[in-house]
Design an enzyme around this catalytic site. Structure first.
Site, PDB file in Angstrom:
ATOM      1  N   CYS A  88      -2.357 -11.762 -11.202  1.00 38.89           N
ATOM      2  CA  CYS A  88      -1.709 -10.840 -10.330  1.00 38.89           C
ATOM      3  C   CYS A  88      -1.644  -9.463 -10.830  1.00 38.89           C
ATOM      4  O   CYS A  88      -2.385  -8.549 -10.187  1.00 38.89           O
ATOM      5  CB  CYS A  88      -0.282 -11.317  -9.928  1.00 38.89           C
ATOM      6  N   CYS A  93      -3.288  -9.158  -7.413  1.00 42.58           N
ATOM      7  CA  CYS A  93      -2.436  -8.378  -6.455  1.00 42.58           C
ATOM      8  C   CYS A  93      -2.109  -6.742  -6.733  1.00 42.58           C
ATOM      9  O   CYS A  93      -2.254  -6.226  -5.733  1.00 42.58           O
ATOM     10  CB  CYS A  93      -0.993  -9.020  -6.522  1.00 42.58           C
ATOM     11  N   LYS A  96      -5.525  -4.762  -6.744  1.00 50.52           N
ATOM     12  CA  LYS A  96      -6.089  -5.012  -5.253  1.00 50.52           C
ATOM     13  C   LYS A  96      -5.131  -4.118  -4.466  1.00 50.52           C
ATOM     14  O   LYS A  96      -5.842  -3.405  -3.617  1.00 50.52           O
ATOM     15  CB  LYS A  96      -6.139  -6.570  -4.737  1.00 50.52           C
ATOM     16  N   TYR A 230      -8.523 -14.663   1.969  1.00 49.20           N
ATOM     17  CA  TYR A 230      -8.005 -13.433   2.039  1.00 49.20           C
ATOM     18  C   TYR A 230      -8.391 -12.691   1.106  1.00 49.20           C
ATOM     19  O   TYR A 230      -8.559 -11.386   1.136  1.00 49.20           O
ATOM     20  CB  TYR A 230      -6.549 -13.440   1.925  1.00 49.20           C
ATOM     21  N   GLU A 234      -9.958  -9.151   1.753  1.00 44.69           N
ATOM     22  CA  GLU A 234      -9.359  -7.792   1.254  1.00 44.69           C
ATOM     23  C   GLU A 234     -10.202  -7.018   0.436  1.00 44.69           C
ATOM     24  O   GLU A 234     -10.511  -5.623   0.663  1.00 44.69           O
ATOM     25  CB  GLU A 234      -8.152  -8.298   0.424  1.00 44.69           C
ATOM     26  N   HIS A 500      15.011   2.347  15.486  1.00 38.94           N
ATOM     27  CA  HIS A 500      14.008   3.170  16.328  1.00 38.94           C
ATOM     28  C   HIS A 500      13.837   4.642  15.851  1.00 38.94           C
ATOM     29  O   HIS A 500      14.630   5.314  15.508  1.00 38.94           O
ATOM     30  CB  HIS A 500      14.613   3.249  17.711  1.00 38.94           C
ATOM     31  N   GLU A 505      11.010  -3.122  14.536  1.00 36.74           N
ATOM     32  CA  GLU A 505      12.109  -2.969  15.793  1.00 36.74           C
ATOM     33  C   GLU A 505      11.544  -4.014  16.873  1.00 36.74           C
ATOM     34  O   GLU A 505      12.186  -4.592  17.649  1.00 36.74           O
ATOM     35  CB  GLU A 505      12.374  -1.698  16.480  1.00 36.74           C
TER      36      GLU A 505
END
Length: 525
Positions: A88, A93, A96, A230, A234, A500, A505
């Site tokens: 990782c 991760c 990446k 993935y 990616e 908002h 939201e």
């Protein structure tokens, strides 16, 4: 965890008088609290210095255990290597996401900046070497901090490959000398390595993997990414975002394990940005062209292509081949992927031997999963706690140019489990405000999806899965994962006051269901 190991863990967790341990390693006496029988050098040995191994070892040491951690990186087939920290932080991760973010910065300058009044050149150029240097500096700093953290935690770090002699003994070579270390408990946390298909001629010799791409000396140029996972998408996404020509070969469909509706949107966005995706196609052979020096790739559909780089991302194999697991009766290893069976409480089939992280068969290959499992295991072994790792409702995000975050069941999984009458799906397709000024962004709106239990008595309205496609998907999904673990219902989401204007939201405003047949596309707030 079986009753016998639980009882043993409780016994070992009893506070014992501090004193000099009888065991010693490399002539160094240990002066920590002796939690195991004195004939062992350590209370805990951990094999693997990735996220799970680091977390488990440090937590055990914090609870008073005498701990040593073994970690030594074996170079990739192309010769790439790295420091302490595991996949990782070193080749996964972290680099990446930095590469991913770097590509987004370039696209924002090239496509969005002028819409916000910034005067930028028509053509924005990218310096691969500068990006790699910056990313690798961060990676090396992270590795150094891990070493400092182990030292501060009083965890003995041994830069060597370890293998089993028996359930309490590891053997390793350091400085040309073969040595042994013993412990009451041993944790396997070796993770996995990218799989390169050996049956494709030229693949092992000529293809790179995610172990290599983040430290290439020069830009990979025209790139073929092999795989629909993935990791493949990616890598394809950030390489394309950095201005490179990219083709992806997918055996079946992209992101097969994810919600199909959302995954198709991610793939469509990649294709709209110039990534060529060939479905149902795999490489048949790879060879270097004598004429051009490029990699000539034959496809299984009869097609061919020449590329500067071939990146294999078809899955990972557990790094267990050299662990000597044959010395442990009862330990089951999946022959297809090298993973270890540890179905309950991270306990393998051998007493006192545990497994955490990507090396465990059937568990999510995610860094936070390994970290959580490691910490909880340490607490059970050395603090008398009983909490076990919960592998359900684990959130994750795919960091493609159009990001996708998810937690819980996909729509198809929910329908398979509860039937069409037992599921409602709430949908919204909307414009993220930060993308609303850019003409280039308008063709791919954000997408919110909530899969809900319909009927089912007390379970009626409970959120089964929550999915989002759009900017900052990981940041959006993380908080909702907490809500799902606490049993959130669609009414809970609808009764929550949103912030908002934010993209998250939208999950408080969902009204349209797939069952209604109404359009999910929004035209206003």
């Amino acid at each position: 965890q079986t009753p016998e190991p639980q009882a043993r863990c409780m016994l070992l967790a009893r506070p014992l008088r501090l004193g000099k341990a009888r065991g010693a390693l490399r002539g160094r006496p240990w002066a920590r609290g002796t939690m195991a029988a004195p004939e062992y050098d350590f209370d805990l040995l951990v094999i693997g210095g990735g996220s799970g191994g680091l977390a488990c070892s440090k937590k055990a040491a914090a609870l008073g255990a005498r701990v040593a951690l073994f970690d030594k990186v074996k170079p990739s087939p192309q010769g790439s290597t790295w420091g302490l920290g595991g996949c990782c932080s070193q080749v996964g991760c972290v680099p990446k996401k930095l590469m991913h973010y770097g590509s987004l910065v370039g696209k924002a300058m090239a496509q969005d900046a002028r819409a916000f009044g910034w005067q930028v050149p028509e053509e924005v150029t990218q310096d691969w070497e500068a990006l790699v240097e910056t990313v690798q500096n961060h990676v090396r700093q992270t590795s150094f901090r891990y070493r400092v953290a182990l030292k501060s935690a009083k965890v003995q770090y041994i830069n060597a490959l370890a293998s089993f002699v028996d359930a309490h003994t590891l053997e390793y070579t350091l400085g040309g000398e073969t040595r042994r270390a013993t412990a009451a408990h041993i944790v396997i946390a070796v993770g996995g390595r990218p799989h390169i298909p050996p049956d494709v001629p030229g693949a092992v010799e000529l293809a790179i993997t995610s172990d290599d791409v983040f430290q290439l000396d020069s830009a990979p140029g025209k790139t073929l990414c092999v795989g629909g996972s993935y990791i493949a998408l990616e890598c394809a996404g950030f390489l394309a975002g950095l201005g490179l020509e990219v083709t992806v070969l997918v055996r079946s469909v992209p992101l097969r394990a994810f919600d199909r509706d959302c995954a198709d949107r991610v793939a469509a966005h990649l294709e709209s940005r110039g990534v060529r995706i060939l479905r149902g196609v795999q490489p048949a052979s790879i060879e270097r062209s004598a004429a051009s020096g490029a990699l000539a790739v034959a496809f299984t559909d009869g097609g061919r292509g020449e590329f500067d780089t071939v990146l294999a991302a078809i899955g990972r194999t557990a790094d267990t081949a050299q662990l000597g697991l044959g010395a442990l009766p009862g330990v089951e290893v999946n022959a297809s992927n090298g993973k270890v069976a540890a179905p309950v409480g991270e306990q393998t089939g051998a007493p006192h031997v545990y497994a955490i992280g990507d090396v465990v068969d059937g568990r999510p290959e995610l860094t936070p999963v390994a970290i959580q499992a490691g910490r909880l295991l340490a607490r059970r072994l050395f603090a008398g706690e009983t909490a076990a790792m919960d592998y359900h409702l684990v959130p994750t995000t795919v960091f493609t140019p159009l990001e996708m975050g998810t937690v819980g069941l996909s729509e198809d999984e929910a329908l398979a489990r509860f039937g069409e009458d037992g599921v409602d799906v709430y949908l919204s397709e909307f414009a993220a405000l930060e993308w609303s000024l850019s003409e280039r962004r308008k063709d791919h709106p954000a997408y919110a999806k909530v899969v809900v239990r319909r009927g089912g008595g007390a379970e009626d309205g409970r959120v089964l899965g929550l999915h989002f496609v759009g900017p900052s998907a990981g940041e959006v999904i993380q908080g909702f994962a907490v809500a799902l673990r606490l049993g959130a219902t669609i009414a809970d989401l609808q009764d929550t006051v949103g912030i908002h204007p934010t993209i998250a939201e939208e999950f408080t405003l969902l009204k349209v269901t797939r069952r209604s047949g109404e359009s999910a596309a929004k035209t206003a707030c």
